[in-house]
Design a protein around this motif. Structure first.
Motif, PDB file in Angstrom:
ATOM      1  N   ASN A 182      23.093   5.789   6.127  1.00 36.60           N
ATOM      2  CA  ASN A 182      21.949   6.607   6.525  1.00 36.60           C
ATOM      3  C   ASN A 182      20.785   6.535   5.550  1.00 36.60           C
ATOM      4  OD1 ASN A 182      22.482   8.255   9.101  1.00 36.60           O
ATOM      5  ND2 ASN A 182      24.439   8.242   8.030  1.00 36.60           N
ATOM      6  N   ALA A 210      25.410  12.243   6.508  1.00 38.61           N
ATOM      7  CA  ALA A 210      24.470  11.661   7.469  1.00 38.61           C
ATOM      8  C   ALA A 210      23.100  12.333   7.414  1.00 38.61           C
ATOM      9  CB  ALA A 210      25.033  11.753   8.881  1.00 38.61           C
ATOM     10  N   ILE A 211      23.068  13.640   7.176  1.00 40.75           N
ATOM     11  CA  ILE A 211      21.780  14.341   7.185  1.00 40.75           C
ATOM     12  C   ILE A 211      21.151  14.468   5.802  1.00 40.75           C
ATOM     13  CG2 ILE A 211      22.282  15.604   9.294  1.00 40.75           C
ATOM     14  CD1 ILE A 211      22.836  18.072   7.564  1.00 40.75           C
ATOM     15  N   ILE A 243      29.026  14.521   8.354  1.00 38.64           N
ATOM     16  CA  ILE A 243      27.755  15.073   8.851  1.00 38.64           C
ATOM     17  C   ILE A 243      26.817  15.395   7.685  1.00 38.64           C
ATOM     18  CG2 ILE A 243      26.698  17.040  10.031  1.00 38.64           C
ATOM     19  CD1 ILE A 243      29.016  16.938  12.017  1.00 38.64           C
ATOM     20  N   THR A 297      17.917  12.209   4.912  1.00 32.98           N
ATOM     21  CA  THR A 297      16.711  12.692   5.566  1.00 32.98           C
ATOM     22  C   THR A 297      16.212  13.971   4.908  1.00 32.98           C
ATOM     23  OG1 THR A 297      17.471  11.724   7.634  1.00 32.98           O
ATOM     24  CG2 THR A 297      15.726  13.370   7.786  1.00 32.98           C
ATOM     25  N   ALA A 298      17.119  14.865   4.581  1.00 31.96           N
ATOM     26  CA  ALA A 298      16.728  16.115   3.931  1.00 31.96           C
ATOM     27  C   ALA A 298      16.098  15.855   2.564  1.00 31.96           C
ATOM     28  CB  ALA A 298      17.939  17.036   3.791  1.00 31.96           C
ATOM     29  N   THR A 315      24.310  11.433  13.987  1.00 32.38           N
ATOM     30  CA  THR A 315      25.091  12.567  13.495  1.00 32.38           C
ATOM     31  C   THR A 315      26.372  12.729  14.289  1.00 32.38           C
ATOM     32  OG1 THR A 315      23.156  13.746  14.351  1.00 32.38           O
ATOM     33  CG2 THR A 315      23.929  14.372  12.213  1.00 32.38           C
TER      34      THR A 315
END
Length: 151
Positions: free
Chosen positions: A17, A86-87, A83, A90-91, A63
């Motif tokens: 990711n 995966a996020i 999860i 981006t955060a 996700t």
């Protein structure tokens, strides 16, 4: 559950990711490389089934895909772990970009760029909608007797 497996799930999903650019679909091959080729947690067929399942559900594909793979490999903890991995990229990038943008927000050039974002996104959405409608119109036509013919 094995701590090394959980660490590997996190590293695999995070790496895919953080390197994936453009959202979910471009990231899928990176997840495939990690899950099928590197760690051999799934076969090509199992991975394809996971992608197909992810495409049937609403929401971001990556996700759902990472969560499903994490659950299959590491149970409920693996799901949460995957999860988060995966996020997280981006955060992190969002926080960095917003922090950078806010420190330069008084510069006229940056103000112009931020004001230009909304119309550009609006035009892109209009173009995407137009192209989608044009393609769907070509693929499906209603015949004179009212039946739908899909080409």
């Amino acid at each position: 559950m094995n701590a090394q497996t959980q660490l590997n799930i996190f590293i695999a999903m995070f790496r895919a990711n953080i390197l994936g650019y453009g959202g979910g679909p471009p990231t899928i091959p990176l997840v495939h490389k990690e899950v099928v080729d590197k760690y051999k947690w799934m076969s090509d067929e199992e991975f394809s089934d996971a992608v197909a399942l992810g495409n049937t559900l609403p929401g971001p594909i990556i996700t759902k895909l990472c969560g499903y793979i994490g659950y299959q490999i590491g149970g409920t903890l693996g799901l949460i772990n995957a999860i988060i991995a995966a996020i997280m990229p981006t955060a992190i990038l969002t926080i960095i970009l917003v922090g950078t943008l806010s420190s330069f927000r008084d510069i006229p050039f940056v103000q112009g760029m931020t004001y230009a974002i909304a119309p550009v996104v609006g035009v892109l959405l209009i173009i995407m909608t137009y192209n989608f409608l044009k393609q769907s119109n070509k693929k499906s036509r209603v015949s004179r007797n009212g039946t739908l013919n899909i080409h």
